[in-house]
Scaffold this motif. Sequence first.
Motif, mmCIF file in Angstrom:
data_model
loop_
_atom_site.group_PDB
_atom_site.id
_atom_site.type_symbol
_atom_site.label_atom_id
_atom_site.label_comp_id
_atom_site.label_asym_id
_atom_site.label_seq_id
_atom_site.Cartn_x
_atom_site.Cartn_y
_atom_site.Cartn_z
ATOM 1 N N THR A 185 -5.517 13.810 -6.718
ATOM 2 C CA THR A 185 -5.486 13.039 -5.601
ATOM 3 C C THR A 185 -6.785 13.477 -4.816
ATOM 4 N N LEU A 224 -14.238 9.030 -8.070
ATOM 5 C CA LEU A 224 -13.708 7.761 -8.284
ATOM 6 C C LEU A 224 -12.575 7.591 -9.834
ATOM 7 N N GLY A 254 -10.519 7.274 -0.207
ATOM 8 C CA GLY A 254 -9.549 5.355 0.047
ATOM 9 C C GLY A 254 -8.437 5.543 1.347
ATOM 10 N N SER A 256 -8.147 1.968 -8.387
ATOM 11 C CA SER A 256 -8.421 2.709 -8.480
ATOM 12 C C SER A 256 -7.924 3.750 -7.083
ATOM 13 N N VAL A 257 -8.507 4.927 -7.655
ATOM 14 C CA VAL A 257 -7.785 6.180 -7.216
ATOM 15 C C VAL A 257 -9.133 7.233 -6.844
ATOM 16 N N GLY A 258 -9.213 7.807 -5.578
ATOM 17 C CA GLY A 258 -9.926 9.026 -5.707
ATOM 18 C C GLY A 258 -9.342 10.565 -6.000
ATOM 19 N N HIS A 264 0.678 -1.432 -0.036
ATOM 20 C CA HIS A 264 -0.279 -0.325 -0.342
ATOM 21 C C HIS A 264 1.046 1.267 -0.337
#
Length: 276
Positions: free
Chosen positions: A225, A198, A229, A184-186, A152
Amino acid sequence: MGRPDWSHRLAGGNPRVRPWTQALSVYGLLLVLSVVLLRFQVLAPSALGSATAPLSKVALVAADNVRGSFASMAEGRRTREEIQTLTRRNQELRQQNELLSVELGRLRQLTQITSTQAPNAVGIAQVVDVAPSPLLARLKLNRGRADGLRVHMPVTIPAGLVGQVIEVSARKSTVIALVDPQSSVGVTLSGGRGGRGLAVGSPPNRLRAEFSLGVPVKVGDVLVTSSLGGVYPVGIRVGTVEKIVPVGPNDVTRTVIVKPAVDVGALTDVTVLGAL
């Protein structure tokens, strides 16, 4: 008739020949003999040296030329050896200079990221492999658990976000890039314009981002970003809105196509950030 007087001839020769004539004849004979002796006399050492002087000079010149040739050959061999040594040294210095240039670039990248994206950089890692599948975007790094990497941890470069670490071994790790379909990324609009969305990977090299209908997103907007998340630091560049998908009568969100800020296929070095 009387007998000839032979005693007179033996004693005095021909009475008609004068004494001075005989002396002149003897002198002439001696003169001829001396000329003959001089004609066939062996040359004196000085005369012999004068006769052989041209040959000696030729021999000396030839010897000097031979010595000069050998000296030139030896000098040429030394010159070639020196050139080879200098060439090898130049190649070594060039390689060292390239390594130093690469290291300097990495330090600049690290400094830029810590000052503009996040201060908790773990270090620089080299991309050693890319997943061969066109549907996946996975990178292999030459750093692992022994270097402080963990699952992560965000992975980035100065141009923008790359992805996050998903697998770690002792000396290697795997990164899932943003364009991978399982990523996936905010995201939000840059410049503090708000609007959370998203974004998910859309192979082979795009993202699809979903926003509520009230977000004024348009083509050319830069997405960064968001805190959604809880994996990535806020404000790292993700990409640019390339296309807005028409909204249907039953849609409650707006879909946009995003061109990522980072070309995954061109990566060589990346920066790993500490996990949030």
